[in-house]
Design a protein around this motif. Structure first.
Motif, short mmCIF file in Angstrom:
data_model
loop_
_atom_site.label_atom_id
_atom_site.label_comp_id
_atom_site.label_asym_id
_atom_site.label_seq_id
_atom_site.Cartn_x
_atom_site.Cartn_y
_atom_site.Cartn_z
N GLU A 1 -6.30 -8.34 12.08
CA GLU A 1 -5.02 -7.58 12.15
C GLU A 1 -3.78 -8.30 11.37
N ALA B 1 -1.70 -7.98 7.72
CA ALA B 1 -0.21 -8.10 7.83
C ALA B 1 0.21 -9.16 7.01
N ASP B 2 -0.46 -10.12 6.42
CA ASP B 2 -0.07 -11.34 5.77
C ASP B 2 -0.78 -11.49 4.65
#
Length: 159
Positions: free
Chosen positions: A80, A84-85
């Protein structure tokens, strides 16, 4: 929630045959991975990192592809956080790709290969083929723009 989804997908992948790979190599690396059914996390990561068009490109590429099970084995929250990066995710994913088409017969023990990321991976062939400690569980899955070697762990660059 995502972890449960990955675990469910892993169970599904375990029941899925790799017969999709036997169909030939008219599909590119991304489509071959999608068709296999056991790389949904990898494909989602490739999409999140903006690398789909690259891996659908002319190549050739050699991809050390972690299965959904390999991603599920990462510490909780890792996938996750990476999704997100996109920059960190791209750095890790490009560490799984070597320019050119490297078949298993081209490998030798203690071989170093420079990845698209720029860092080197170490390939060992004694007692089975390993890439940076990950076991190659299926080798030489040909695609129209390269080859996929399935690995049982996500490999991470030193930095």
């Amino acid at each position: 929630m995502l972890r449960r989804t990955f675990i469910a997908l892993t169970a599904t992948a375990a029941l899925t045959s790799t017969s999709a790979f036997a169909a030939g190599h008219s599909k590119d690396i991304v489509d071959t991975a999608i068709e296999a059914g056991s790389f949904t996390t990898l494909v989602a990561a490739v999409e999140a990192a903006g690398l789909v068009e690259t891996l659908k490109g002319e190549g050739p590429f050699t991809v050390f592809a972690p299965t959904d099970e390999a991603f599920a084995a990462l510490p909780e929250g890792t996938v996750e956080a990476l999704l997100a990066d996109p920059e960190a995710l791209a750095a890790i994913l490009t560490y799984h790709v070597v320019p050119g088409k490297v078949m298993s017969t081209d490998l030798s023990n203690n071989m170093m290969a420079t990845t698209v990321n720029g860092a080197d991976v170490t390939i060992m062939t004694e007692g089975g083929v390993m890439v940076d400690g990950a076991n190659v569980v299926t080798a030489d899955i040909e695609a129209s723009n390269g080859v996929i070697h399935v690995i049982d762990a996500v490999i991470l660059p030193a930095n």
